[in-house]
Design an enzyme around this catalytic site. Structure first.
Site, PDB file in Angstrom:
ATOM      1  CB  CYS A 114      10.401   8.349  -3.469  1.00 24.43           C
ATOM      2  SG  CYS A 114       9.074   8.027  -4.253  1.00 24.43           S
ATOM      3  CG  HIS A 255       9.818   8.371   0.388  1.00 28.17           C
ATOM      4  ND1 HIS A 255       9.166   9.551  -0.078  1.00 28.17           N
ATOM      5  CD2 HIS A 255       9.264   7.442  -0.373  1.00 28.17           C
ATOM      6  CE1 HIS A 255       8.434   9.092  -0.959  1.00 28.17           C
ATOM      7  NE2 HIS A 255       8.386   7.888  -1.322  1.00 28.17           N
ATOM      8  CG  ASN A 285       4.916   8.580  -2.426  1.00 35.92           C
ATOM      9  OD1 ASN A 285       5.554   9.434  -2.397  1.00 35.92           O
ATOM     10  ND2 ASN A 285       5.482   7.227  -2.666  1.00 35.92           N
TER      11      ASN A 285
HETATM   12  O1  UT7 Z   1       7.659   5.781  -3.200  1.00 33.98           O
HETATM   13  C1  UT7 Z   1       8.176   4.743  -3.957  1.00 33.98           C
HETATM   14  C2  UT7 Z   1       8.338   3.452  -3.696  1.00 33.98           C
HETATM   15  N1  UT7 Z   1       7.142   3.030  -3.399  1.00 33.98           N
HETATM   16  C3  UT7 Z   1       6.509   2.396  -2.418  1.00 33.98           C
HETATM   17  O2  UT7 Z   1       7.311   2.202  -1.593  1.00 33.98           O
HETATM   18  C4  UT7 Z   1       5.240   1.713  -2.483  1.00 33.98           C
HETATM   19  C5  UT7 Z   1       5.441   0.321  -2.307  1.00 33.98           C
HETATM   20  N2  UT7 Z   1       4.199  -0.587  -2.033  1.00 33.98           N
HETATM   21  C6  UT7 Z   1       3.144  -0.176  -1.402  1.00 33.98           C
HETATM   22  O3  UT7 Z   1       2.968   0.487  -0.472  1.00 33.98           O
HETATM   23  C7  UT7 Z   1       2.075  -1.560  -1.581  1.00 33.98           C
HETATM   24  O4  UT7 Z   1       2.403  -2.517  -2.040  1.00 33.98           O
HETATM   25  C8  UT7 Z   1       0.651  -0.891  -1.999  1.00 33.98           C
HETATM   26  C9  UT7 Z   1       0.065   0.063  -1.073  1.00 33.98           C
HETATM   27  C10 UT7 Z   1       0.743  -0.383  -3.344  1.00 33.98           C
HETATM   28  C11 UT7 Z   1      -0.105  -2.141  -1.961  1.00 33.98           C
HETATM   29  O5  UT7 Z   1      -0.391  -2.944  -0.833  1.00 33.98           O
HETATM   30  P1  UT7 Z   1      -0.285  -4.414  -0.760  1.00 33.98           P
HETATM   31  O6  UT7 Z   1      -0.655  -4.780   0.781  1.00 33.98           O
HETATM   32  O7  UT7 Z   1       0.932  -4.688  -0.836  1.00 33.98           O
HETATM   33  O8  UT7 Z   1      -1.604  -5.027  -1.550  1.00 33.98           O
HETATM   34  P2  UT7 Z   1      -1.537  -5.883  -2.846  1.00 33.98           P
HETATM   35  O9  UT7 Z   1      -1.049  -5.282  -3.964  1.00 33.98           O
HETATM   36  O10 UT7 Z   1      -0.577  -6.950  -2.302  1.00 33.98           O
HETATM   37  O11 UT7 Z   1      -3.126  -6.196  -2.842  1.00 33.98           O
HETATM   38  C12 UT7 Z   1      -3.684  -6.879  -1.929  1.00 33.98           C
HETATM   39  C13 UT7 Z   1      -5.207  -6.999  -2.571  1.00 33.98           C
HETATM   40  C14 UT7 Z   1      -5.449  -7.498  -3.910  1.00 33.98           C
HETATM   41  O12 UT7 Z   1      -6.472  -8.064  -3.910  1.00 33.98           O
HETATM   42  P3  UT7 Z   1      -6.279  -9.693  -4.013  1.00 33.98           P
HETATM   43  O13 UT7 Z   1      -5.418  -9.922  -5.416  1.00 33.98           O
HETATM   44  O14 UT7 Z   1      -5.677 -10.298  -2.915  1.00 33.98           O
HETATM   45  O15 UT7 Z   1      -7.792 -10.108  -4.580  1.00 33.98           O
HETATM   46  C15 UT7 Z   1      -5.574  -6.259  -4.698  1.00 33.98           C
HETATM   47  O16 UT7 Z   1      -6.131  -6.200  -5.817  1.00 33.98           O
HETATM   48  O17 UT7 Z   1      -5.853  -5.575  -2.460  1.00 33.98           O
HETATM   49  C16 UT7 Z   1      -6.237  -5.408  -3.656  1.00 33.98           C
HETATM   50  N3  UT7 Z   1      -6.338  -3.826  -3.935  1.00 33.98           N
HETATM   51  C17 UT7 Z   1      -7.080  -2.859  -3.334  1.00 33.98           C
HETATM   52  N4  UT7 Z   1      -8.107  -3.000  -2.782  1.00 33.98           N
HETATM   53  C18 UT7 Z   1      -8.956  -2.112  -2.389  1.00 33.98           C
HETATM   54  C19 UT7 Z   1      -5.073  -3.108  -4.515  1.00 33.98           C
HETATM   55  N5  UT7 Z   1      -5.381  -1.876  -4.321  1.00 33.98           N
HETATM   56  C20 UT7 Z   1      -6.347  -1.692  -3.725  1.00 33.98           C
HETATM   57  C21 UT7 Z   1      -7.428  -0.698  -3.312  1.00 33.98           C
HETATM   58  N6  UT7 Z   1      -8.425  -0.774  -2.838  1.00 33.98           N
HETATM   59  N7  UT7 Z   1      -6.974   0.684  -3.589  1.00 33.98           N
END
Ligand code: UT7
Length: 334
Positions: A114, A255, A285
């Site tokens: 990225c 980004h 992204n």
């Molecule tokens: O570009 C290169 C660098 N990359 C980045 O900068 C990306 C950085 N990370 C992120 O943008 C975020 O961490 C994500 C968008 C990938 C995830 O968001 P989050 O707020 O960190 O969610 P999380 O991983 O903490 O997940 C929260 C909950 C989990 O459920 P439980 O364990 O709390 O029951 C996940 O299983 O949301 C669940 N979850 C989803 N639910 C519905 C994860 N993905 C999804 C989904 N739809 N697509």
């Protein structure tokens, strides 16, 4: 040695026609439009149905050449930032060179995920500043759909396909052009964001395919925390060493990985949302393409104007991150 100032003299982009919406993803994995919009800001992304990264890169490149009114044979160097090269080798930049007919240019790829476009822009700038080259084409292009696992809801909602490019040339204007840059890497971040197989560590085999190891892997939570800090720290560093306050900045171009990361970065810099280029809702992204895609859209809309102070900032796999400060020199795009 007196350095020449480098500046962007043309910008263009290409996005495929096919749209993959959050509603479409609801039918593919256990997710919802509401979750995706709230957690990421993304509503839809583009998917390249036929062809490869080089095909998108060539489209963007041809638009840059047309905008500037020059032929491909006038190019000295082509740098393509990508993590989705057409093949492991040769470099996608060489394929782009051949498709363009840029017979006087040498060509190579940069793999910084990225941050790829900013790394490539930095390298291209150095070739112009040193007087070695006068026409350097820098392209950010990624067909992320080719390495996205559409059974993994934590990653498949994030990525899209696109390409965008800029031309770098020398300028005699003292106040305009690329003014400063700062970059970092930290390879300890590799474990949180990578592709497990297909390289020399784990060459492709039945096992790697069965275990779905040829897709992007991300520990989103870990990356999120460092992305906010890395991107905002380096952007603030660039502001401070150029004695800039939020009032001096016309545009922050971050980004586009997650709207929450973008907002947190802007807040740290004291910059109002109205001065932040954001198009993540339309494209998701697109990895190396996000920053030049913003520059191209804003310039073509006539919103990015000659004389504007702009900060570009990125964070990505590696880890890699950095920021650049420039004063836009192109006349109004409208
Ligand atoms: O570009 C290169 C660098 N990359 C980045 O900068 C990306 C950085 N990370 C992120 O943008 C975020 O961490 C994500 C968008 C990938 C995830 O968001 P989050 O707020 O960190 O969610 P999380 O991983 O903490 O997940 C929260 C909950 C989990 O459920 P439980 O364990 O709390 O029951 C996940 O299983 O949301 C669940 N979850 C989803 N639910 C519905 C994860 N993905 C999804 C989904 N739809 N697509």
């Amino acid at each position: 040695m007196e350095l020449q100032r480098a500046t962007i003299t043309a910008v263009a982009h290409y996005v495929p026609d096919k749209i993959l919406s959050n509603k479409d993803l609801e039918k593919m994995v256990d997710t919802s439009d509401d979750w995706i919009v709230t957690r990421t800001g993304i509503r839809e992304r583009r998917i390249l149905e036929h062809g490869a990264t080089s095909d998108m890169a060539v489209q963007a490149a041809q638009r840059v050449l047309a905008n500037r009114g020059i032929s491909a044979e006038e190019l000295d160097l082509i740098i393509v930032a990508t993590i989705t090269s057409d093949m492991v080798f040769p470099a996608t930049a060489c394929l782009v060179q051949a498709k363009l007919g840029a017979w006087n240019a040498w060509a190579f790829d940069i793999n910084a995920a990225c941050s790829g476009f900013l790394y490539a822009l930095s390298v291209g700038t150095r070739f112009v500043e040193s007087g070695v080259h006068t026409k350097v084409l820098v392209i950010g292009a990624d067909k992320m759909s080719s390495i996205t696992d559409y059974t993994d809801r934590t990653t498949c909602i994030l990525f899209g396909d696109a390409a965008a490019a800029v031309l770098l040339e020398p300028t005699d204007e003292k106040e305009l052009g690329i003014l400063d840059q700062k970059f970092y890497s930290d390879g300890r971040g590799a474990e949180f964001l990578h592709m497990k197989a297909g390289g020399s560590l784990r060459p492709a085999s039945h096992e790697t395919v069965e275990k779905r190891m040829h897709y992007l892997y991300q520990d989103g939570k870990s990356v999120f925390k460092v992305a906010v800090k890395g991107m905002s720290d380096v952007a603030v560093e660039i502001m401070e060493r150029n004695k800039l306050t939020y009032k001096d900045i016309d545009w922050l171009v971050p980004h586009q990985a997650n709207l929450r990361i973008v907002d947190a970065t802007a807040e740290r810099m004291g910059i109002d949302r109205s001065k932040v280029m954001i198009n993540i809702e339309k494209y998701g992204n697109t990895t190396a393409a996000t920053i030049p895609l913003c520059l191209s859209e804003w310039w073509h809309k006539g919103l990015l104007k000659r004389g504007h102070s702009v900060i570009l900032a990125a964070f990505g796999a590696g880890y890699t991150w950095g920021a650049m400060y420039l004063k836009w020199s192109l006349e109004n795009g409208k």
